[in-house]
Design a protein around this motif. Structure first.
Motif, PDB file in Angstrom:
ATOM      1  N   SER A 158       0.829  -1.210   0.000  1.00 59.58           N
ATOM      2  CA  SER A 158       0.000   0.000   0.000  1.00 59.58           C
ATOM      3  C   SER A 158       0.856   1.249   0.000  1.00 59.58           C
ATOM      4  O   SER A 158       2.073   1.188   0.233  1.00 59.58           O
ATOM      5  CB  SER A 158      -0.889   0.008   1.249  1.00 59.58           C
ATOM      6  OG  SER A 158      -1.702  -1.132   1.271  1.00 59.58           O
ATOM      7  N   VAL A 159       0.218   2.397  -0.229  1.00 58.02           N
ATOM      8  CA  VAL A 159       0.898   3.687  -0.096  1.00 58.02           C
ATOM      9  C   VAL A 159       1.482   3.727   1.308  1.00 58.02           C
ATOM     10  O   VAL A 159       0.800   3.415   2.292  1.00 58.02           O
ATOM     11  CB  VAL A 159      -0.089   4.850  -0.333  1.00 58.02           C
ATOM     12  CG1 VAL A 159       0.575   6.192  -0.042  1.00 58.02           C
ATOM     13  CG2 VAL A 159      -0.633   4.811  -1.759  1.00 58.02           C
ATOM     14  N   GLU A 160       2.764   4.081   1.382  1.00 55.89           N
ATOM     15  CA  GLU A 160       3.462   4.003   2.668  1.00 55.89           C
ATOM     16  C   GLU A 160       4.402   5.173   2.879  1.00 55.89           C
ATOM     17  O   GLU A 160       4.689   5.939   1.963  1.00 55.89           O
ATOM     18  CB  GLU A 160       4.251   2.689   2.754  1.00 55.89           C
ATOM     19  CG  GLU A 160       5.371   2.592   1.751  1.00 55.89           C
ATOM     20  CD  GLU A 160       6.122   1.262   1.794  1.00 55.89           C
ATOM     21  OE1 GLU A 160       5.648   0.295   2.407  1.00 55.89           O
ATOM     22  OE2 GLU A 160       7.217   1.214   1.208  1.00 55.89           O
ATOM     23  N   LEU A 161       4.887   5.264   4.096  1.00 58.24           N
ATOM     24  CA  LEU A 161       5.831   6.281   4.523  1.00 58.24           C
ATOM     25  C   LEU A 161       7.190   5.609   4.704  1.00 58.24           C
ATOM     26  O   LEU A 161       7.276   4.554   5.331  1.00 58.24           O
ATOM     27  CB  LEU A 161       5.344   6.868   5.849  1.00 58.24           C
ATOM     28  CG  LEU A 161       5.919   8.172   6.346  1.00 58.24           C
ATOM     29  CD1 LEU A 161       5.632   9.302   5.382  1.00 58.24           C
ATOM     30  CD2 LEU A 161       5.318   8.511   7.709  1.00 58.24           C
ATOM     31  N   ARG A 162       8.233   6.203   4.130  1.00 55.86           N
ATOM     32  CA  ARG A 162       9.607   5.679   4.260  1.00 55.86           C
ATOM     33  C   ARG A 162      10.550   6.796   4.663  1.00 55.86           C
ATOM     34  O   ARG A 162      10.249   7.967   4.467  1.00 55.86           O
ATOM     35  CB  ARG A 162      10.103   5.110   2.918  1.00 55.86           C
ATOM     36  CG  ARG A 162       9.490   3.818   2.496  1.00 55.86           C
ATOM     37  CD  ARG A 162      10.056   2.704   3.328  1.00 55.86           C
ATOM     38  NE  ARG A 162       9.458   1.453   2.931  1.00 55.86           N
ATOM     39  CZ  ARG A 162      10.088   0.328   2.881  1.00 55.86           C
ATOM     40  NH1 ARG A 162      11.352   0.244   3.217  1.00 55.86           N
ATOM     41  NH2 ARG A 162       9.460  -0.769   2.536  1.00 55.86           N
ATOM     42  N   ASP A 203      17.453   1.740   3.146  1.00 49.81           N
ATOM     43  CA  ASP A 203      18.515   0.965   2.492  1.00 49.81           C
ATOM     44  C   ASP A 203      18.276   0.750   1.003  1.00 49.81           C
ATOM     45  O   ASP A 203      19.224   0.722   0.222  1.00 49.81           O
ATOM     46  CB  ASP A 203      18.677  -0.399   3.179  1.00 49.81           C
ATOM     47  CG  ASP A 203      19.299  -0.284   4.560  1.00 49.81           C
ATOM     48  OD1 ASP A 203      19.917   0.750   4.858  1.00 49.81           O
ATOM     49  OD2 ASP A 203      19.149  -1.247   5.342  1.00 49.81           O
ATOM     50  N   PHE A 204      17.037   0.595   0.591  1.00 51.21           N
ATOM     51  CA  PHE A 204      16.760   0.368  -0.824  1.00 51.21           C
ATOM     52  C   PHE A 204      16.713   1.685  -1.602  1.00 51.21           C
ATOM     53  O   PHE A 204      17.312   1.809  -2.666  1.00 51.21           O
ATOM     54  CB  PHE A 204      15.433  -0.381  -1.021  1.00 51.21           C
ATOM     55  CG  PHE A 204      15.110  -0.618  -2.475  1.00 51.21           C
ATOM     56  CD1 PHE A 204      15.708  -1.668  -3.167  1.00 51.21           C
ATOM     57  CD2 PHE A 204      14.240   0.215  -3.167  1.00 51.21           C
ATOM     58  CE1 PHE A 204      15.431  -1.884  -4.517  1.00 51.21           C
ATOM     59  CE2 PHE A 204      13.953   0.004  -4.504  1.00 51.21           C
ATOM     60  CZ  PHE A 204      14.551  -1.039  -5.182  1.00 51.21           C
ATOM     61  N   TYR A 205      16.011   2.670  -1.081  1.00 53.72           N
ATOM     62  CA  TYR A 205      15.766   3.897  -1.839  1.00 53.72           C
ATOM     63  C   TYR A 205      16.908   4.913  -1.801  1.00 53.72           C
ATOM     64  O   TYR A 205      17.152   5.606  -2.798  1.00 53.72           O
ATOM     65  CB  TYR A 205      14.449   4.545  -1.395  1.00 53.72           C
ATOM     66  CG  TYR A 205      13.267   3.718  -1.817  1.00 53.72           C
ATOM     67  CD1 TYR A 205      12.817   3.740  -3.133  1.00 53.72           C
ATOM     68  CD2 TYR A 205      12.622   2.868  -0.920  1.00 53.72           C
ATOM     69  CE1 TYR A 205      11.743   2.960  -3.537  1.00 53.72           C
ATOM     70  CE2 TYR A 205      11.554   2.086  -1.312  1.00 53.72           C
ATOM     71  CZ  TYR A 205      11.131   2.131  -2.626  1.00 53.72           C
ATOM     72  OH  TYR A 205      10.074   1.347  -3.042  1.00 53.72           O
TER      73      TYR A 205
END
Length: 168
Positions: free
Chosen positions: A146-150, A155-157
């Motif tokens: 789902s739409v999420e907060l990061r 580590d990935f982005y």
């Protein structure tokens, strides 16, 4: 001999009631001027377009991802960006790459809420997110999520961040 008669008692009781009634009359409000030592609450910053973009993105957390989804109930990454901007009367291209080309570049060290973050995945700009402030961004990641907060230091982005821009 008791000099207290019923009429005298009634008059005394009436005098007490009238006196007490005067205490119940509300006094007009007179604002007090704060002294230099009093602490005033902070004034909330005016809502900016960027803040409004970020607030609307946060309000969509948990919405389902759907490839090609552009709202109002399902989203892909660029559809989320486009949907929110469209609500504010800002025309936005459809894909992450087109949004990257249309955006006014912003130095990543100077991003503000509502700015867009662009990511290179598989060698090209293919993902976009909305900066929410305090090192966080909102995005529609992929099928099954789902739409999420990061966090920006995710580590990935983080290593895939290609730049930032603004469409307002």
């Amino acid at each position: 001999m008791n000099r207290f008669t019923a009429p005298t008692f009634s008059f005394a009781l009436l005098a007490v009631i009238v006196t007490l009634q005067g205490c119940a009359v509300p006094q007009p409000y007179v604002p007090q001027t704060p002294t230099a030592t009093e602490v005033r609450p902070p004034v909330a910053p005016a809502t900016t377009v960027g803040n409004e973009v970020a607030i609307r993105a946060i309000s969509l957390l948990g919405s389902p991802y759907e490839w090609g989804g552009n709202g109002p109930t399902t989203f892909d990454c660029s559809g989320l960006v486009r949907f929110i901007h469209d609500q504010l009367g800002i025309l936005v291209p459809r894909t992450a790459a087109e949004q990257y080309s249309a955006a006014t570049p912003v130095d990543v060290d100077e991003i503000e809420p509502g700015d867009l973050l662009f990511f290179k995945i598989k060698g090209r700009i293919s993902h976009v997110a909305i900066y929410a402030g305090e090192g966080r961004f909102v995005h529609a990641p992929q099928t099954g999520r789902s739409v999420e907060l990061r966090m920006l230091d995710d580590d990935f982005y983080a290593p895939r961040l290609a730049g930032a821009g603004r469409l307002f």
